[in-house]
Scaffold this motif. Structure first.
Motif, short mmCIF file in Angstrom:
data_model
loop_
_atom_site.label_atom_id
_atom_site.label_comp_id
_atom_site.label_asym_id
_atom_site.label_seq_id
_atom_site.Cartn_x
_atom_site.Cartn_y
_atom_site.Cartn_z
N UNK A 100 -81.67 -54.61 -37.22
CA UNK A 100 -81.61 -53.22 -36.80
C UNK A 100 -81.71 -53.05 -35.29
N UNK A 101 -82.65 -53.78 -34.69
CA UNK A 101 -82.82 -53.66 -33.24
C UNK A 101 -81.54 -54.05 -32.51
N UNK A 102 -80.89 -55.12 -32.95
CA UNK A 102 -79.66 -55.56 -32.30
C UNK A 102 -78.56 -54.51 -32.43
N UNK A 103 -78.42 -53.93 -33.63
CA UNK A 103 -77.37 -52.94 -33.86
C UNK A 103 -77.65 -51.68 -33.06
N UNK A 104 -78.90 -51.22 -33.06
CA UNK A 104 -79.26 -50.02 -32.32
C UNK A 104 -79.00 -50.20 -30.83
N UNK A 105 -79.25 -51.41 -30.33
CA UNK A 105 -79.01 -51.68 -28.91
C UNK A 105 -77.54 -51.61 -28.55
N UNK A 106 -76.65 -51.89 -29.53
CA UNK A 106 -75.21 -51.86 -29.28
C UNK A 106 -74.65 -50.44 -29.36
N UNK A 107 -75.20 -49.61 -30.24
CA UNK A 107 -74.66 -48.28 -30.48
C UNK A 107 -74.78 -47.40 -29.24
N UNK A 108 -73.77 -46.60 -29.03
CA UNK A 108 -73.81 -45.59 -27.95
C UNK A 108 -74.88 -44.56 -28.29
N UNK A 109 -75.66 -44.10 -27.32
CA UNK A 109 -76.75 -43.15 -27.61
C UNK A 109 -76.31 -41.93 -28.41
N UNK A 110 -75.13 -41.39 -28.10
CA UNK A 110 -74.67 -40.21 -28.84
C UNK A 110 -74.34 -40.56 -30.29
N UNK A 111 -73.76 -41.73 -30.51
CA UNK A 111 -73.45 -42.17 -31.86
C UNK A 111 -74.74 -42.40 -32.64
N UNK A 112 -75.71 -43.02 -32.00
CA UNK A 112 -77.00 -43.25 -32.65
C UNK A 112 -77.66 -41.93 -33.02
N UNK A 113 -77.61 -40.96 -32.11
CA UNK A 113 -78.23 -39.66 -32.38
C UNK A 113 -77.59 -38.99 -33.58
N UNK A 114 -76.25 -38.99 -33.64
CA UNK A 114 -75.57 -38.37 -34.78
C UNK A 114 -75.89 -39.09 -36.08
N UNK A 115 -75.97 -40.43 -36.01
CA UNK A 115 -76.25 -41.21 -37.22
C UNK A 115 -77.65 -40.92 -37.74
N UNK A 116 -78.62 -40.84 -36.86
CA UNK A 116 -80.01 -40.64 -37.27
C UNK A 116 -80.23 -39.25 -37.82
N UNK A 117 -79.56 -38.26 -37.28
CA UNK A 117 -79.75 -36.87 -37.74
C UNK A 117 -79.33 -36.69 -39.19
N UNK A 118 -78.48 -37.59 -39.71
CA UNK A 118 -78.01 -37.48 -41.09
C UNK A 118 -79.05 -37.97 -42.10
N UNK A 119 -80.06 -38.69 -41.63
CA UNK A 119 -81.01 -39.33 -42.54
C UNK A 119 -82.14 -38.40 -42.94
N UNK A 120 -82.68 -38.64 -44.15
CA UNK A 120 -83.91 -37.95 -44.56
C UNK A 120 -85.07 -38.53 -43.77
N UNK A 121 -86.17 -37.78 -43.75
CA UNK A 121 -87.32 -38.18 -42.93
C UNK A 121 -87.87 -39.54 -43.35
N UNK A 122 -87.89 -39.84 -44.67
CA UNK A 122 -88.42 -41.13 -45.10
C UNK A 122 -87.55 -42.29 -44.64
N UNK A 123 -86.23 -42.06 -44.57
CA UNK A 123 -85.34 -43.10 -44.08
C UNK A 123 -85.52 -43.32 -42.58
N UNK A 124 -85.77 -42.25 -41.85
CA UNK A 124 -86.01 -42.39 -40.41
C UNK A 124 -87.29 -43.17 -40.17
N UNK A 125 -88.34 -42.87 -40.94
CA UNK A 125 -89.61 -43.60 -40.80
C UNK A 125 -89.40 -45.08 -41.10
#
Length: 464
Positions: free
Chosen positions: A89-114
């Motif tokens: 996960x850390x490697x993939x997150x480091x590659x993702x563009x910040x805007x792409x990461x933000x959009x991806x995370x906003x789609x998740x439920x709170x338990x998935x974000x945790x």
């Protein structure tokens, strides 16, 4: 009359590869990455489930994985992050563009974000939290305030609740008009004026009842609430034991804090089973195919060192009978058989005991019955193989005495194996040590030492 369709279905061969990644699709994806054909890449990956995309990323090397993620870019889904192995996960997150990461995370439920951020370093946690809206960020921070491995970390904040005095029609109208409904849910939680959960209503009963039916008249008979501080292993056990689908989580004052659903509980069970298997093999509880060589060596080296020490201990026992071995070479030929049979028998009992402890089937009330059973099984198996090896010893070496020795040693070592394979994990569990972590090493040591000592000791008395 027999249903012909059912009969034909039974005869159809099982396709074990039905849920595996299609090699042709993978090859097409890699070709699209090589040619930088973004449109083709998106076309190929569009029908794929997030879990399959995560599997694909885990199978690729770091170079190809980085190229694929950068080319896939804004199509990257938050569910893919949830399905990824924690080590990647850390490697993939480091590659993702910040805007792409933000959009991806906003789609998740709170338990998935945790679940996503709890194993990340603080800088990456801050990046993900910064991408959330204020209310979602507050919910995640509150969940992170609970102990690691607790129900508070496992729960999702998105719940559907209704006052206990409402009727079916009011609940349905509320759900139809709400803008903040979870995408998937199984129950409507009834709460009193102090926000204490008092009952569950399944969607099936809700949709099948008349609109004027009071909600408290159609609540489920089985209703369980889980404290936010309860260990997630206990939560998973409750779901499995009582066949729960979802259940509310309450804070220290008994107020509704969130909900845990069956998919999260089963994920905990899967993780526990995987950890037990890894620990029994002495490769750590977080090993994966994506680990680096250095990380893999770091996890395995300590247990190999422990095994080396136990092997030296067994060798010291053999050294005590050096003279006996020098006079009877046949003993050196047969000696590994006794130790190997004891080790395998001990592992069988150990596996059953560790699994039973994990599922709480092995308790103080039945532990002695289980121990007696394993000892008796070891005795009977030992007698069977004693006869076989006695005959083998007689025919192979032409010595009845050697046959007697290996037969008696086989019986004793298999009895000890059954005893050690059950008692050792139980004792470790009583001491608060994970029985899957080191039981295998101790059981193997016991069977090796006892097997060598009994076999060579008997040989010394009978043959000399």
């Amino acid at each position: 009359m027999v249903d012909e369709a059912d009969h034909n279905d039974d005869e159809q061969p099982r396709d074990d590869s039905a849920y595996e990644l299609d090699p042709r699709a993978v090859a097409g994806i890699l070709y699209a990455v090589d040619t930088k054909d973004q449109a083709r890449l998106i076309e190929l990956m569009e029908p794929m489930h997030a879990a399959d995309i995560a599997d694909l990323l885990e199978q690729l090397n770091a170079f190809d994985r980085g190229r694929l993620i950068r080319l896939y870019d804004r199509e990257f889904d938050g569910d893919i992050l949830s399905e990824l192995d924690e080590g990647l996960r850390e490697d993939v997150i480091a590659i993702l563009h910040p805007e792409v990461l933000a959009d991806a995370v906003r789609e998740l439920d709170s338990d998935d974000v945790v679940d996503l951020i709890e194993d990340l370093e603080q800088p990456q946690q801050d990046v993900i939290l910064g991408a959330l809206e204020e209310t979602d960020r507050l919910a995640v921070r509150q969940a992170m305030s609970y102990p690691e491995g607790s129900a508070g970390r496992l729960m999702q904040r998105e719940v559907v609740m209704a006052p206990e005095h409402w009727n079916v029609g009011q609940a349905i109208d509320y759900m139809r008009n709400s803008d903040h409904m979870p995408e998937q849910f199984y129950h409507v939680i009834l709460v009193d004026p102090r926000m204490h959960p008092v009952g569950n209503v399944t969607l099936g009963k809700l949709m099948g009842a008349r609109r004027d039916t009071p909600l408290h008249d159609i609540t489920e008979e089985m209703f369980t609430v889980i404290p936010a501080t309860q260990d997630e292993e206990d939560v998973a056990y409750a779901f499995n034991q009582y066949h729960l689908i979802s259940t509310p989580v309450v804070d220290d004052e008994g107020r509704l804090a969130g909900m845990i659903t069956i998919d999260d509980a089963m994920a905990v069970l899967d993780e526990e089973h995987e950890e037990d298997i890894m620990r029994l093999a002495g490769v750590g509880d977080e090993s994966s195919l994506s680990d680096s060589v250095a990380d893999t060596v770091k996890r395995r080296l300590p247990w190999l060192a422990v095994n080396l020490l136990t092997a030296i201990l067994a060798s010291l026992v053999i050294a005590l009978f050096e003279d006996t071995l020098a006079r009877f070479v046949a003993l050196a030929v047969l000696m590994p058989i006794v130790a190997s049979m004891g080790g395998n028998a001990g592992t069988q009992s150990l596996t059953v005991a560790v699994r039973s402890l994990a599922t709480r089937d092995l308790t103080g009330s039945n532990v002695w019955r289980v121990i007696r059973r394993e000892v008796l099984v070891g005795l009977l198996n030992g007698l069977v193989f004693a006869v076989i090896m006695g005959v083998v010893g007689l025919i192979w070496f032409g010595s009845p005495q050697i046959g007697y020795v290996i037969a008696i040693a086989m019986v004793i070592n298999l009895v000890v194996a059954g005893l050690a394979g059950t008692v050792i994990p139980v004792l470790m569990d009583k001491m608060g040590v994970d029985p899957a972590l080191a039981s295998g090493t101790f059981v193997t040591t016991v069977t090796d030492v006892v097997g060598f000592f009994v076999f060579l000791g008997l040989a010394g008395m009978v043959l000399l």
